[in-house]
Design a protein around this motif. Sequence first.
Motif, PDB file in Angstrom:
ATOM      1  N   GLY A 248       0.818  -1.207   0.000  1.00 59.41           N
ATOM      2  CA  GLY A 248       0.000   0.000   0.000  1.00 59.41           C
ATOM      3  C   GLY A 248       0.851   1.256   0.000  1.00 59.41           C
ATOM      4  N   THR A 252       1.339   3.846  -3.379  1.00 61.72           N
ATOM      5  CA  THR A 252       0.537   5.046  -3.142  1.00 61.72           C
ATOM      6  C   THR A 252       1.403   6.279  -3.365  1.00 61.72           C
ATOM      7  N   VAL A 258      -2.922   5.210   3.608  1.00 67.98           N
ATOM      8  CA  VAL A 258      -3.058   3.762   3.765  1.00 67.98           C
ATOM      9  C   VAL A 258      -3.753   3.538   5.099  1.00 67.98           C
ATOM     10  N   ASP A 275      -5.788   1.631   0.335  1.00 69.57           N
ATOM     11  CA  ASP A 275      -4.806   2.642  -0.061  1.00 69.57           C
ATOM     12  C   ASP A 275      -5.407   3.552  -1.118  1.00 69.57           C
TER      13      ASP A 275
END
Length: 360
Positions: A248, A252, A258, A275
Amino acid sequence: MLLNSRALALLLSVSISVITTAFLYLLPQVTVTALFVAFGLSFSSSYLLISVVLEFLFFKEINGINEAFENIRKKDFTEVDDPSSNPLSPLKRINEEIYSYAKIKQREIDELKKMEAFRREFLADVSHELKTPIFAAQGFVHTLLDGAVEDKSVRIKFLKKAAKSLDGLDILVHDLLTISQMETGEIKMHFEDFDVRELTEEIIEQFEEKAEKKKIKLSYTKAGKAPIYVHADFQRIYQVLTNLISNGIKYTKDEGMVEIDFEEGKHDVTIFVKDTGRGIPPEDLKRVFERFYRVEKSRSKEKGGTGLGLAIVKHIIEAHGSKVSVTSTVGKGSTFFFKLRKSDMEEIEVLRDDSPDEDE
């Protein structure tokens, strides 16, 4: 076979007609005209009845059996027909056995073809994954052997890069052994009761620094005082959450989020890892848990990883009698979630000595 059935029907009909006529001929009151009529009627009715019975109940089924055996000899089981079309056939049982055998063999062939394709793809993926760190380390070492070892700054730099490549190779081999042992059942789950909320807190603490570098908000909801006890393998669930949270953060963008969420049911707990990354296209959702599968191979390579993390997650959760799933929207993010069985233990009371001391 069609001509043989008609010939046999003709022979039997003539025999029946002759016997019937001969019997009537013994009766004194029967005329010649009556004998001809009896012969014609017995012949026509016998021929029609016998030909229909032989053709549809025997010869047609025998033809089907012969064709089925011919296809089996050619190892073409897809052409063996379902015998359920003629329930009155006395050979139905034989046809059913042949069809059942052919169906099983066709399923085995399909499975073997699928496994062969998977084996080829797996060997190609492993070769590719192993080749990258090996070639990198090999290049650094050979550069040093060619004379760069004399330069201390270059030597240290190249040795660090070679060590990093070999570390990546070690992780890859370890993950391959792990997933192989899981598939063969060599790794057993050690179930115990533990607080999954507390486990999540420990993992989040480990990733706080990494998240801060990308200005990603890392948190989990329902952070109340009440623990959430589950019955699972502590180390393996630790591995699952570590992998999902790490992914995540990795995928991201800066200043994203997250989040880990818990949803308690009567007998289980659903754990969500959400996420705000780039998301997964719909055509890739069914394959993200395959070994070495990457949504964007080039960009995933840049971000590191062995490509086995989600496959290991899948095996761990399945070993817990559950299933890991994912929902995603391109450009908005992804949510991975799975269920764990709640602990059967009674609620644990945490005693706190918060009363004021009494003066003696």
